[in-house]
Design a protein around this motif. Sequence first.
Motif, PDB file in Angstrom:
ATOM      1  N   LEU A 139       0.132  -2.528  12.874  1.00  0.00           N
ATOM      2  CA  LEU A 139       1.360  -2.725  12.201  1.00  0.00           C
ATOM      3  C   LEU A 139       1.109  -2.411  10.630  1.00  0.00           C
ATOM      4  O   LEU A 139       1.704  -1.587  10.021  1.00  0.00           O
ATOM      5  N   VAL A 140       0.153  -3.164  10.079  1.00  0.00           N
ATOM      6  CA  VAL A 140      -0.104  -2.880   8.788  1.00  0.00           C
ATOM      7  C   VAL A 140      -0.782  -1.667   8.479  1.00  0.00           C
ATOM      8  O   VAL A 140      -0.304  -0.746   7.278  1.00  0.00           O
ATOM      9  N   ASP A 141      -1.336  -0.822   9.603  1.00  0.00           N
ATOM     10  CA  ASP A 141      -2.090   0.231   9.177  1.00  0.00           C
ATOM     11  C   ASP A 141      -0.974   1.461   9.301  1.00  0.00           C
ATOM     12  O   ASP A 141      -0.991   2.237   8.300  1.00  0.00           O
ATOM     13  N   THR A 142       0.031   1.256  10.060  1.00  0.00           N
ATOM     14  CA  THR A 142       1.159   2.532  10.314  1.00  0.00           C
ATOM     15  C   THR A 142       2.063   2.187   8.940  1.00  0.00           C
ATOM     16  O   THR A 142       2.557   3.183   8.385  1.00  0.00           O
ATOM     17  N   ILE A 143       2.532   1.047   8.685  1.00  0.00           N
ATOM     18  CA  ILE A 143       3.153   0.797   7.361  1.00  0.00           C
ATOM     19  C   ILE A 143       2.603   1.375   6.375  1.00  0.00           C
ATOM     20  O   ILE A 143       3.106   2.207   5.405  1.00  0.00           O
ATOM     21  N   ALA A 144       1.605   1.151   5.971  1.00  0.00           N
ATOM     22  CA  ALA A 144       0.524   1.472   4.921  1.00  0.00           C
ATOM     23  C   ALA A 144       0.597   3.135   4.800  1.00  0.00           C
ATOM     24  O   ALA A 144       0.506   3.835   3.840  1.00  0.00           O
ATOM     25  N   ASP A 145       0.439   3.680   6.041  1.00  0.00           N
ATOM     26  CA  ASP A 145       0.295   5.170   6.013  1.00  0.00           C
ATOM     27  C   ASP A 145       1.740   5.834   6.133  1.00  0.00           C
ATOM     28  O   ASP A 145       1.861   6.779   6.850  1.00  0.00           O
ATOM     29  N   ASN A 146       2.471   5.134   5.284  1.00  0.00           N
ATOM     30  CA  ASN A 146       3.937   5.767   5.277  1.00  0.00           C
ATOM     31  C   ASN A 146       4.571   5.941   6.644  1.00  0.00           C
ATOM     32  O   ASN A 146       5.432   6.755   7.069  1.00  0.00           O
ATOM     33  N   ALA A 147       4.340   4.786   7.339  1.00  0.00           N
ATOM     34  CA  ALA A 147       4.966   4.723   8.675  1.00  0.00           C
ATOM     35  C   ALA A 147       4.595   5.970   9.839  1.00  0.00           C
ATOM     36  O   ALA A 147       5.474   6.520  10.365  1.00  0.00           O
ATOM     37  N   SER A 148       3.533   6.491   9.455  1.00  0.00           N
ATOM     38  CA  SER A 148       2.861   7.510  10.171  1.00  0.00           C
ATOM     39  C   SER A 148       3.509   8.755  10.037  1.00  0.00           C
ATOM     40  O   SER A 148       3.851   9.417  11.236  1.00  0.00           O
TER      41      SER A 148
ATOM     42  N   ARG B  94       9.986  15.222  -4.577  1.00  0.00           N
ATOM     43  CA  ARG B  94      11.166  14.671  -4.427  1.00  0.00           C
ATOM     44  C   ARG B  94      11.800  13.918  -3.156  1.00  0.00           C
ATOM     45  O   ARG B  94      11.438  14.344  -2.139  1.00  0.00           O
ATOM     46  N   LEU B  95      12.144  12.624  -3.553  1.00  0.00           N
ATOM     47  CA  LEU B  95      12.437  11.858  -2.366  1.00  0.00           C
ATOM     48  C   LEU B  95      13.772  12.069  -1.829  1.00  0.00           C
ATOM     49  O   LEU B  95      14.734  12.171  -2.643  1.00  0.00           O
ATOM     50  N   VAL B  96      14.094  12.371  -0.469  1.00  0.00           N
ATOM     51  CA  VAL B  96      15.241  12.774   0.014  1.00  0.00           C
ATOM     52  C   VAL B  96      15.621  11.943   1.153  1.00  0.00           C
ATOM     53  O   VAL B  96      16.747  12.348   1.778  1.00  0.00           O
ATOM     54  N   GLY B  97      14.959  11.106   1.583  1.00  0.00           N
ATOM     55  CA  GLY B  97      15.447  10.199   2.662  1.00  0.00           C
ATOM     56  C   GLY B  97      14.309   9.136   3.153  1.00  0.00           C
ATOM     57  O   GLY B  97      13.092   8.852   2.723  1.00  0.00           O
ATOM     58  N   ARG B  98      14.547   8.820   4.429  1.00  0.00           N
ATOM     59  CA  ARG B  98      13.531   7.446   4.801  1.00  0.00           C
ATOM     60  C   ARG B  98      13.571   8.044   6.481  1.00  0.00           C
ATOM     61  O   ARG B  98      14.418   8.445   7.156  1.00  0.00           O
ATOM     62  N   LYS B  99      12.483   7.557   7.080  1.00  0.00           N
ATOM     63  CA  LYS B  99      12.274   7.486   8.481  1.00  0.00           C
ATOM     64  C   LYS B  99      12.037   6.040   8.990  1.00  0.00           C
ATOM     65  O   LYS B  99      11.589   5.321   8.242  1.00  0.00           O
ATOM     66  N   ILE B 100      12.684   5.777  10.282  1.00  0.00           N
ATOM     67  CA  ILE B 100      12.673   4.385  10.592  1.00  0.00           C
ATOM     68  C   ILE B 100      11.550   4.494  11.815  1.00  0.00           C
ATOM     69  O   ILE B 100      11.826   5.460  12.787  1.00  0.00           O
ATOM     70  N   GLY B 101      10.778   3.596  12.010  1.00  0.00           N
ATOM     71  CA  GLY B 101       9.947   3.551  13.064  1.00  0.00           C
ATOM     72  C   GLY B 101       9.983   2.164  13.973  1.00  0.00           C
ATOM     73  O   GLY B 101      10.507   1.330  13.580  1.00  0.00           O
TER      74      GLY B 101
ATOM     75  N   VAL C 266       0.913  -1.146   0.107  1.00  0.00           N
ATOM     76  CA  VAL C 266      -0.041   0.022  -0.055  1.00  0.00           C
ATOM     77  C   VAL C 266       0.648   1.211  -0.042  1.00  0.00           C
ATOM     78  O   VAL C 266       0.538   2.228  -0.797  1.00  0.00           O
ATOM     79  N   GLN C 267       1.905   1.173   0.802  1.00  0.00           N
ATOM     80  CA  GLN C 267       2.646   2.331   0.911  1.00  0.00           C
ATOM     81  C   GLN C 267       3.389   2.659  -0.451  1.00  0.00           C
ATOM     82  O   GLN C 267       3.326   3.890  -0.692  1.00  0.00           O
ATOM     83  N   GLU C 268       3.863   1.757  -1.287  1.00  0.00           N
ATOM     84  CA  GLU C 268       4.561   1.902  -2.370  1.00  0.00           C
ATOM     85  C   GLU C 268       3.633   2.441  -3.495  1.00  0.00           C
ATOM     86  O   GLU C 268       3.965   3.159  -4.364  1.00  0.00           O
ATOM     87  N   ILE C 269       2.359   2.352  -3.534  1.00  0.00           N
ATOM     88  CA  ILE C 269       1.242   3.015  -4.496  1.00  0.00           C
ATOM     89  C   ILE C 269       1.444   4.445  -4.160  1.00  0.00           C
ATOM     90  O   ILE C 269       1.492   5.182  -5.222  1.00  0.00           O
ATOM     91  N   ASN C 270       1.195   4.903  -3.001  1.00  0.00           N
ATOM     92  CA  ASN C 270       1.507   6.142  -2.700  1.00  0.00           C
ATOM     93  C   ASN C 270       2.626   6.982  -2.783  1.00  0.00           C
ATOM     94  O   ASN C 270       2.550   8.047  -3.154  1.00  0.00           O
TER      95      ASN C 270
ATOM     96  N   ARG D 201      10.419  -6.264  14.852  1.00  0.00           N
ATOM     97  CA  ARG D 201      11.312  -5.360  13.844  1.00  0.00           C
ATOM     98  C   ARG D 201      11.093  -4.100  13.609  1.00  0.00           C
ATOM     99  O   ARG D 201       9.464  -3.809  13.938  1.00  0.00           O
ATOM    100  N   PRO D 202      11.746  -3.028  13.261  1.00  0.00           N
ATOM    101  CA  PRO D 202      11.146  -1.817  12.916  1.00  0.00           C
ATOM    102  C   PRO D 202      10.261  -1.597  11.498  1.00  0.00           C
ATOM    103  O   PRO D 202      10.061  -2.765  10.931  1.00  0.00           O
ATOM    104  N   ASP D 203      10.095  -0.535  11.262  1.00  0.00           N
ATOM    105  CA  ASP D 203       9.405  -0.219  10.015  1.00  0.00           C
ATOM    106  C   ASP D 203       9.754   1.068   9.258  1.00  0.00           C
ATOM    107  O   ASP D 203      10.792   1.614  10.073  1.00  0.00           O
TER     108      ASP D 203
END
Length: 265
Positions: free
Chosen positions: A156-165, A60-67, A46-50, A81-83
């Motif tokens: 877990l699935v909600d927060t990952i889908a929502d771009n890790a909140s 522009r993609l400039v990085g990632r956040k770890i949750g 889901v996250q990848e679709i958005n 594990r993290p997300d």
Amino acid sequence: MTEWSEATDAHAEAADRLLEAARSGKPCAPVRETLPSGSAETGYAVQEINTRRALDEGRRLVGRKIGLTSTAVQRQLGVDRPDFGMLFADMAYLDGLPVPTGRFLQPRVEAEVALVLGSDLEGGPFTVADVIRAVDFVLPAIEIVDSRIAGWDITLVDTIADNASSGAFVLGNTPASLRGLELRLAGMTMNRRGQEVSTGAGAACLGHPLNAAVWLADALGRTDFPLRAGDVVLTGALGPMVDVEPGDAFEAHIEGLGSVRTVFS
């Protein structure tokens, strides 16, 4: 697509729901109700679709956040594990300058160590030495986390889908070298208008912020979105999240890295 599960109509429906919540400013029901499983792989599909929609729109993609780097939060959500989520340039705000509260639905803040990469981390698996070699400099950061899901009613699935909140982020302005830093022991304090509201240390982030960065590099190294030179990596919260109200002002200090401030208009 990446190595994560292939997109289906259910994934697209969940992605649409989250996107509409972000655009309308009205939180939505949990997306787990529409998805075939509650796995991390389902959430990333889901996250990848958005993510791809955002890139197609010119963001522009400039990085990632770890949750989910806190063991207490992992236990709460039943994961081990993290997300991660994506950071775009339009999510970055400047140190000490106003952040529009109205951009967010249910904002909270947390203090983190940010790594800025000087070289790519593609392939893998990686060692901590590989990651240290790739880090150009380190900054203190405040992440503004947000949920498009009403009442933060997330699994877990909600927060990952929502771009890790993810919501937004603020970086400090004084870069530090990793050389000589002991991030595991680095203490953090965060104040709201001078009153202490969160404390912690680097050890709260998977035992060490670099541990989180190695996990992320391995997770992304063989996907369509490996870490690249110039990327910002928010390694995870060093202390408890704090709710945000309009007019709030926060300052986070991390030992060895200095301070970063954010003000909500």
